[in-house]
Design a protein around this motif. Structure first.
Motif, PDB file in Angstrom:
ATOM      1  N   ILE A 142       0.880  -1.170   0.000  1.00  0.00           N
ATOM      2  CA  ILE A 142       0.000   0.000   0.000  1.00  0.00           C
ATOM      3  C   ILE A 142       0.915   1.217   0.000  1.00  0.00           C
ATOM      4  N   PHE A 143       0.808   2.048  -1.020  1.00  0.00           N
ATOM      5  CA  PHE A 143       1.739   3.165  -1.201  1.00  0.00           C
ATOM      6  C   PHE A 143       1.327   4.375  -0.368  1.00  0.00           C
ATOM      7  N   GLN A 144       2.288   5.282  -0.206  1.00  0.00           N
ATOM      8  CA  GLN A 144       2.057   6.486   0.584  1.00  0.00           C
ATOM      9  C   GLN A 144       1.097   7.441  -0.113  1.00  0.00           C
ATOM     10  N   ASP A 145       1.295   7.680  -1.391  1.00  0.00           N
ATOM     11  CA  ASP A 145       0.506   8.664  -2.123  1.00  0.00           C
ATOM     12  C   ASP A 145      -0.758   8.011  -2.666  1.00  0.00           C
ATOM     13  N   PRO A 146      -1.931   8.361  -2.136  1.00  0.00           N
ATOM     14  CA  PRO A 146      -3.156   7.703  -2.588  1.00  0.00           C
ATOM     15  C   PRO A 146      -3.622   8.152  -3.968  1.00  0.00           C
ATOM     16  N   PHE A 147      -2.956   9.138  -4.550  1.00  0.00           N
ATOM     17  CA  PHE A 147      -3.330   9.565  -5.901  1.00  0.00           C
ATOM     18  C   PHE A 147      -2.282   9.147  -6.921  1.00  0.00           C
ATOM     19  N   GLY A 148      -1.007   9.409  -6.604  1.00  0.00           N
ATOM     20  CA  GLY A 148       0.066   9.075  -7.531  1.00  0.00           C
ATOM     21  C   GLY A 148       0.203   7.583  -7.774  1.00  0.00           C
ATOM     22  N   SER A 149      -0.274   6.758  -6.834  1.00  0.00           N
ATOM     23  CA  SER A 149      -0.159   5.311  -6.997  1.00  0.00           C
ATOM     24  C   SER A 149      -1.298   4.714  -7.822  1.00  0.00           C
ATOM     25  N   LEU A 150      -2.272   5.537  -8.216  1.00  0.00           N
ATOM     26  CA  LEU A 150      -3.400   5.067  -9.021  1.00  0.00           C
ATOM     27  C   LEU A 150      -3.307   5.662 -10.416  1.00  0.00           C
ATOM     28  N   GLY A 182      -9.145  11.847  -0.863  1.00  0.00           N
ATOM     29  CA  GLY A 182      -7.882  11.197  -0.538  1.00  0.00           C
ATOM     30  C   GLY A 182      -8.068   9.910   0.243  1.00  0.00           C
ATOM     31  N   GLY A 183      -8.955   9.949   1.242  1.00  0.00           N
ATOM     32  CA  GLY A 183      -9.211   8.748   2.023  1.00  0.00           C
ATOM     33  C   GLY A 183      -9.835   7.640   1.199  1.00  0.00           C
ATOM     34  N   GLN A 184     -10.746   8.007   0.286  1.00  0.00           N
ATOM     35  CA  GLN A 184     -11.365   7.010  -0.587  1.00  0.00           C
ATOM     36  C   GLN A 184     -10.346   6.426  -1.554  1.00  0.00           C
ATOM     37  N   ARG A 185      -9.431   7.252  -2.049  1.00  0.00           N
ATOM     38  CA  ARG A 185      -8.400   6.744  -2.958  1.00  0.00           C
ATOM     39  C   ARG A 185      -7.486   5.760  -2.230  1.00  0.00           C
ATOM     40  N   GLN A 186      -7.190   6.033  -0.956  1.00  0.00           N
ATOM     41  CA  GLN A 186      -6.357   5.091  -0.221  1.00  0.00           C
ATOM     42  C   GLN A 186      -7.110   3.782   0.009  1.00  0.00           C
ATOM     43  N   VAL A 207     -13.857  -2.650   1.851  1.00  0.00           N
ATOM     44  CA  VAL A 207     -13.081  -1.491   2.299  1.00  0.00           C
ATOM     45  C   VAL A 207     -13.950  -0.254   2.518  1.00  0.00           C
ATOM     46  N   GLY A 208     -15.259  -0.415   2.418  1.00  0.00           N
ATOM     47  CA  GLY A 208     -16.163   0.691   2.732  1.00  0.00           C
ATOM     48  C   GLY A 208     -16.421   1.661   1.603  1.00  0.00           C
ATOM     49  N   LEU A 209     -16.350   1.197   0.355  1.00  0.00           N
ATOM     50  CA  LEU A 209     -16.641   2.031  -0.803  1.00  0.00           C
ATOM     51  C   LEU A 209     -17.929   1.578  -1.476  1.00  0.00           C
ATOM     52  N   ASP A 210     -18.596   2.497  -2.138  1.00  0.00           N
ATOM     53  CA  ASP A 210     -19.834   2.195  -2.856  1.00  0.00           C
ATOM     54  C   ASP A 210     -19.495   1.521  -4.184  1.00  0.00           C
ATOM     55  N   PRO A 211     -19.855   0.250  -4.382  1.00  0.00           N
ATOM     56  CA  PRO A 211     -19.509  -0.455  -5.624  1.00  0.00           C
ATOM     57  C   PRO A 211     -20.108   0.164  -6.879  1.00  0.00           C
ATOM     58  N   SER A 212     -21.179   0.932  -6.730  1.00  0.00           N
ATOM     59  CA  SER A 212     -21.794   1.567  -7.904  1.00  0.00           C
ATOM     60  C   SER A 212     -20.882   2.629  -8.520  1.00  0.00           C
ATOM     61  N   ARG A 213     -19.831   3.013  -7.801  1.00  0.00           N
ATOM     62  CA  ARG A 213     -18.889   4.027  -8.301  1.00  0.00           C
ATOM     63  C   ARG A 213     -17.645   3.398  -8.920  1.00  0.00           C
ATOM     64  N   ARG A 214     -17.699   2.137  -9.220  1.00  0.00           N
ATOM     65  CA  ARG A 214     -16.496   1.440  -9.699  1.00  0.00           C
ATOM     66  C   ARG A 214     -16.078   1.839 -11.106  1.00  0.00           C
ATOM     67  N   TYR A 215     -16.942   2.502 -11.833  1.00  0.00           N
ATOM     68  CA  TYR A 215     -16.573   2.929 -13.185  1.00  0.00           C
ATOM     69  C   TYR A 215     -16.120   4.398 -13.221  1.00  0.00           C
ATOM     70  N   ARG A 216     -15.981   4.983 -12.061  1.00  0.00           N
ATOM     71  CA  ARG A 216     -15.472   6.351 -11.982  1.00  0.00           C
ATOM     72  C   ARG A 216     -13.937   6.326 -11.898  1.00  0.00           C
ATOM     73  N   TYR A 217     -13.335   7.519 -12.039  1.00  0.00           N
ATOM     74  CA  TYR A 217     -11.877   7.629 -12.096  1.00  0.00           C
ATOM     75  C   TYR A 217     -11.329   8.169 -10.772  1.00  0.00           C
ATOM     76  N   PRO A 218     -10.030   7.947 -10.509  1.00  0.00           N
ATOM     77  CA  PRO A 218      -9.463   8.323  -9.214  1.00  0.00           C
ATOM     78  C   PRO A 218      -9.708   9.773  -8.798  1.00  0.00           C
ATOM     79  N   HIS A 219      -9.678  10.708  -9.753  1.00  0.00           N
ATOM     80  CA  HIS A 219      -9.829  12.119  -9.376  1.00  0.00           C
ATOM     81  C   HIS A 219     -11.235  12.433  -8.846  1.00  0.00           C
ATOM     82  N   GLU A 220     -12.161  11.515  -9.010  1.00  0.00           N
ATOM     83  CA  GLU A 220     -13.528  11.723  -8.525  1.00  0.00           C
ATOM     84  C   GLU A 220     -13.707  11.252  -7.084  1.00  0.00           C
ATOM     85  N   PHE A 221     -12.620  10.823  -6.459  1.00  0.00           N
ATOM     86  CA  PHE A 221     -12.677  10.334  -5.085  1.00  0.00           C
ATOM     87  C   PHE A 221     -11.827  11.231  -4.184  1.00  0.00           C
TER      88      PHE A 221
END
Length: 355
Positions: A123-131, A183-187, A167-181
């Motif tokens: 699990i990387f430090q940067d929750p955005f740069g690692s996605l 920082g905590g959700q990206r991690q 991990v506590g995320l809404d599966p209906s959002r699985r087709y969205r992109y990282p920038h739509e989440f």
């Protein structure tokens, strides 16, 4: 300040209960480090001749037991992340050996290493740069399943839904992109990707340091929950001592490429044995304006890992230094049951306490 106190109280509520150490239960280590070194060459001149080495990791031997969270702390540049990358064989050590389930990972060929990747994740430090910003969450979490399994598209989709719920995320959002989440959700997405293959071992490299304080406790509690449910072993690298205290079963303290103390989390924070550990704890802020902690102020700067001091590497900054420390390097030895320290004069009789 009130926010930090509330979060600290929440973490205390969810803190792991006291239990026997894995050593006391006689459990075998899942990971063994034997005299591991990682040196980076220093090159100069027209012909790039090697004129020295940066000793990022220098002769570390360590056991991590199955099912535990081992916290690794230390100042920036002490070699924590380098050690983590060496353990995962993202970088090859200069010397030493690393055994995972009693098998040397350094002798593995490409096919064996590919299989090992299923059991060791990060699990990387940067929750955005690692996605990958071009991939939807569905593909980010599902990528390990595509690479390492023969699951169909529908099976992968079902597995991604399960992981997002876990991990506590809404599966209906699985087709969205990282920038739509957030920082905590990206991690959480990164955590879902890390557990997709049901690994045995996870390296969490500063996994919460880039998150808001209000989100850190949520992610920590999630990691503790997943560890219990999935039987994970976690190497948790962090700067925040309060974070390490609440998630770790045992703690290792690094200084200038070496481990200087290893003990249970409660023991380290109640009565540190190494002067460097005591100094770290004294600098940790207390979220209570009515509590004052005696500071141990270290003199001088951290020496260069390219030219570490002779003898004990901490002696130029140690407030308890003696002549022996300047010439003889201390070994990491067990001085009390379950407690190891690399110090000629540990603090057992000096009355230093940071409970």
């Amino acid at each position: 300040m009130n926010m930090e106190m509330d979060i600290d109280n929440q973490m205390k509520t969810n803190r792991k209960p006291d239990r026997e150490t894995d050593q006391e239960m006689g459990q075998e280590p899942i990971l063994k480090l034997k005299a591991v070194k990682k040196y980076f060459p220093i090159k100069k001149g027209l012909f790039s001749l090697t004129v020295g080495h940066v000793k990022a990791v220098d002769d570390i031997s360590l056991d991590i037991y199955r099912g535990e969270t081992f916290g690794l702390v230390g100042e920036s540049g002490c070699g924590k992340s380098t050690l983590g990358r060496v353990i995962l064989r993202l970088q090859k050590p200069t010397e030493g050996d690393i055994l995972f389930n009693d098998r040397s990972i350094l002798s593995m060929d490409k096919n064996e290493l590919r299989q090992l990747r299923q059991q060791m994740q990060i699990i990387f430090q940067d929750p955005f740069g690692s996605l990958n910003p071009r991939f939807p969450v569905m593909d980010i979490i599902g990528e390990p399943l595509k690479v390492h399994t023969r699951m169909t598209r529908n099976e992968i989709d079902q597995r991604v839904v399960e992981l997002m719920e876990l991990v506590g995320l809404d599966p209906s959002r699985r087709y969205r992109y990282p920038h739509e989440f957030s920082g905590g959700q990206r991690q959480r997405i990164g955590i879902a990707r890390a557990i997709a293959l049901n690994p045995q071992f996870i390296l969490a490299d500063e996994a919460v340091s880039a998150l808001d304080v209000s989100v850190q406790s949520q992610v920590l509690n999630l990691l503790m929950k997943l560890q219990k449910e999935l039987g994970l072993t976690i190497l948790f690298i962090a700067h925040g001592l309060h974070v390490v205290r609440h998630i770790s079963d045992r703690v290792g303290v690094m200084y200038l490429g070496k481990i200087v103390e290893v003990a249970s989390s409660d023991d380290v924070f109640a009565s540190p044995l190494h002067p460097y550990t005591a100094a770290l704890l004294s600098a940790n802020p207390v979220p209570n304006p009515h509590v004052r902690r005696e500071r141990i102020v270290l003199s001088g700067d951290v020496p260069s890992p390219a030219n570490p001091p002779k003898g004990c590497r901490f002696h130029p900054r140690c407030p308890f230094v003696q002549e022996r420390c300047k010439h003889e390097a201390p070994e990491l030895i067990e001085v009390v049951a379950g407690r190891q320290v690399a110090c000629h004069y540990p603090l057992m009789d000096k009355g230093v306490s940071h409970g």
